[in-house]
Design a protein around this motif. Structure first.
Motif, PDB file in Angstrom:
ATOM      1  N   THR A 113     -13.985 -14.345 -20.727  1.00  0.00           N
ATOM      2  CA  THR A 113     -12.635 -14.632 -19.901  1.00  0.00           C
ATOM      3  C   THR A 113     -12.095 -13.755 -19.176  1.00  0.00           C
ATOM      4  OG1 THR A 113     -12.331 -16.051 -21.788  1.00  0.00           O
ATOM      5  CG2 THR A 113     -10.515 -15.516 -20.480  1.00  0.00           C
ATOM      6  N   PHE A 114     -12.460 -12.400 -19.386  1.00  0.00           N
ATOM      7  CA  PHE A 114     -11.954 -11.285 -18.717  1.00  0.00           C
ATOM      8  C   PHE A 114     -13.049 -10.466 -17.610  1.00  0.00           C
ATOM      9  CE2 PHE A 114      -9.313 -11.839 -22.487  1.00  0.00           C
ATOM     10  CZ  PHE A 114      -8.210 -11.659 -21.968  1.00  0.00           C
ATOM     11  N   THR A 115     -12.499 -10.067 -16.856  1.00  0.00           N
ATOM     12  CA  THR A 115     -13.488  -9.790 -15.789  1.00  0.00           C
ATOM     13  C   THR A 115     -13.413  -8.001 -15.614  1.00  0.00           C
ATOM     14  OG1 THR A 115     -12.151  -9.889 -13.859  1.00  0.00           O
ATOM     15  CG2 THR A 115     -13.753 -11.525 -14.291  1.00  0.00           C
ATOM     16  N   GLY A 116     -12.320  -7.411 -16.265  1.00  0.00           N
ATOM     17  CA  GLY A 116     -12.099  -5.969 -16.317  1.00  0.00           C
ATOM     18  C   GLY A 116     -12.029  -5.369 -17.773  1.00  0.00           C
ATOM     19  N   TYR A 117     -12.398  -4.381 -17.886  1.00  0.00           N
ATOM     20  CA  TYR A 117     -12.555  -3.549 -19.106  1.00  0.00           C
ATOM     21  C   TYR A 117     -12.243  -2.115 -19.050  1.00  0.00           C
ATOM     22  CZ  TYR A 117     -14.439  -7.925 -20.663  1.00  0.00           C
ATOM     23  OH  TYR A 117     -14.715  -9.370 -20.864  1.00  0.00           O
ATOM     24  N   SER A 118     -11.425  -1.557 -19.831  1.00  0.00           N
ATOM     25  CA  SER A 118     -11.168   0.100 -19.671  1.00  0.00           C
ATOM     26  C   SER A 118     -10.932   0.367 -20.993  1.00  0.00           C
ATOM     27  CB  SER A 118      -9.822   0.164 -18.850  1.00  0.00           C
ATOM     28  OG  SER A 118      -9.868  -0.004 -17.665  1.00  0.00           O
ATOM     29  N   PHE A 119     -11.205   1.642 -21.227  1.00  0.00           N
ATOM     30  CA  PHE A 119     -11.154   2.188 -22.501  1.00  0.00           C
ATOM     31  C   PHE A 119     -10.822   3.875 -22.374  1.00  0.00           C
ATOM     32  CE2 PHE A 119     -15.660   1.654 -21.750  1.00  0.00           C
ATOM     33  CZ  PHE A 119     -16.185   2.972 -22.118  1.00  0.00           C
ATOM     34  N   TYR A 120     -10.268   4.331 -23.370  1.00  0.00           N
ATOM     35  CA  TYR A 120     -10.024   5.690 -23.601  1.00  0.00           C
ATOM     36  C   TYR A 120     -10.177   6.271 -24.984  1.00  0.00           C
ATOM     37  CZ  TYR A 120      -4.952   6.247 -24.197  1.00  0.00           C
ATOM     38  OH  TYR A 120      -3.653   5.911 -24.789  1.00  0.00           O
ATOM     39  N   TRP A 121     -10.335   7.672 -24.994  1.00  0.00           N
ATOM     40  CA  TRP A 121     -10.081   8.216 -26.503  1.00  0.00           C
ATOM     41  C   TRP A 121      -9.079   9.328 -26.412  1.00  0.00           C
ATOM     42  CZ3 TRP A 121     -11.492   8.357 -31.283  1.00  0.00           C
ATOM     43  CH2 TRP A 121     -11.689   9.817 -32.203  1.00  0.00           C
ATOM     44  N   ASP A 122      -8.167   9.282 -27.635  1.00  0.00           N
ATOM     45  CA  ASP A 122      -7.111  10.292 -27.741  1.00  0.00           C
ATOM     46  C   ASP A 122      -7.234  11.189 -28.666  1.00  0.00           C
ATOM     47  OD1 ASP A 122      -6.562   9.097 -30.227  1.00  0.00           O
ATOM     48  OD2 ASP A 122      -4.693   8.101 -29.473  1.00  0.00           O
ATOM     49  N   GLY A 123      -8.523  11.365 -29.128  1.00  0.00           N
ATOM     50  CA  GLY A 123      -9.008  12.180 -30.267  1.00  0.00           C
ATOM     51  C   GLY A 123      -8.983  13.688 -29.902  1.00  0.00           C
ATOM     52  N   ALA A 124      -8.997  14.610 -30.919  1.00  0.00           N
ATOM     53  CA  ALA A 124      -9.063  16.124 -30.954  1.00  0.00           C
ATOM     54  C   ALA A 124     -10.478  16.657 -30.330  1.00  0.00           C
ATOM     55  CB  ALA A 124      -8.674  16.691 -31.990  1.00  0.00           C
ATOM     56  N   GLY A 125     -11.433  15.712 -30.644  1.00  0.00           N
ATOM     57  CA  GLY A 125     -12.898  16.114 -30.249  1.00  0.00           C
ATOM     58  C   GLY A 125     -13.242  15.428 -28.936  1.00  0.00           C
ATOM     59  N   PRO A 126     -14.489  15.453 -28.523  1.00  0.00           N
ATOM     60  CA  PRO A 126     -14.764  14.840 -27.399  1.00  0.00           C
ATOM     61  C   PRO A 126     -15.429  13.247 -27.552  1.00  0.00           C
ATOM     62  CG  PRO A 126     -16.527  16.304 -27.830  1.00  0.00           C
ATOM     63  CD  PRO A 126     -15.258  16.753 -28.588  1.00  0.00           C
ATOM     64  N   ALA A 127     -15.622  12.557 -26.646  1.00  0.00           N
ATOM     65  CA  ALA A 127     -16.022  11.202 -26.791  1.00  0.00           C
ATOM     66  C   ALA A 127     -17.168  10.872 -25.471  1.00  0.00           C
ATOM     67  CB  ALA A 127     -14.982  10.237 -26.905  1.00  0.00           C
ATOM     68  N   PHE A 128     -18.048  10.317 -25.943  1.00  0.00           N
ATOM     69  CA  PHE A 128     -19.097   9.909 -24.822  1.00  0.00           C
ATOM     70  C   PHE A 128     -19.569   8.565 -24.764  1.00  0.00           C
ATOM     71  CE2 PHE A 128     -19.360  14.475 -25.674  1.00  0.00           C
ATOM     72  CZ  PHE A 128     -19.775  14.835 -24.537  1.00  0.00           C
ATOM     73  N   TRP A 129     -19.859   7.693 -23.677  1.00  0.00           N
ATOM     74  CA  TRP A 129     -20.277   6.262 -23.947  1.00  0.00           C
ATOM     75  C   TRP A 129     -21.620   6.358 -23.211  1.00  0.00           C
ATOM     76  CZ3 TRP A 129     -22.227   3.685 -19.593  1.00  0.00           C
ATOM     77  CH2 TRP A 129     -21.861   4.315 -18.585  1.00  0.00           C
TER      78      TRP A 129
END
Length: 130
Positions: A57-73
């Protein structure tokens, strides 16, 4: 290609924090949806893997991480990883049908979104699924 044929991003995070996920640009007239899911309390010195789901149903997706350590996708089965954005102004973003995931400012889409904390299509998954 991300978000086609069932291939969604997996985000690996280090330590405590939250994955924030936005679905926007509905092709069915639905409002944008935003929410977060929290890493387990035991994540202090551990990694957590999140699978970020999607809806046709959606054509756009975004995300982010607010933690103390790093994040990778990464996409399942791929050794290629990239850092995850750290706010809505530099969120990791993908549009339906593209092969590129990039940083984007999606603050305008978030400002009109319905909040669905702990109800967004993001799931904590066990290690070693691929």
């Amino acid at each position: 290609m991300t978000y086609t044929n069932g291939l969604a991003p997996i985000v690996t995070t280090y330590g405590p924090g939250n994955i924030h996920h936005l679905s926007y640009a509905s092709n069915g007239g639905l409002p944008n949806v935003v929410g977060k899911i929290t890493a387990p309390a035991t994540a202090e010195n551990e990694t957590t893997n999140f699978l970020l789901g999607f809806s046709y149903t959606f054509t756009g997706y975004s995300f982010y991480w607010d933690g103390a350590g790093p994040a990778f996708w990464r996409v399942a089965g791929s050794p290629f990883t990239e850092p995850v954005g750290t706010s809505w102004t530099d969120a990791t973003s993908a549009l339906w049908g593209t092969e590129v995931i990039l940083d984007a400012n999606v603050q305008a889409q978030v400002s009109t979104a319905v909040n669905r904390d702990n109800e967004v299509i993001a799931f904590i998954i066990p290690d070693n699924l691929d």
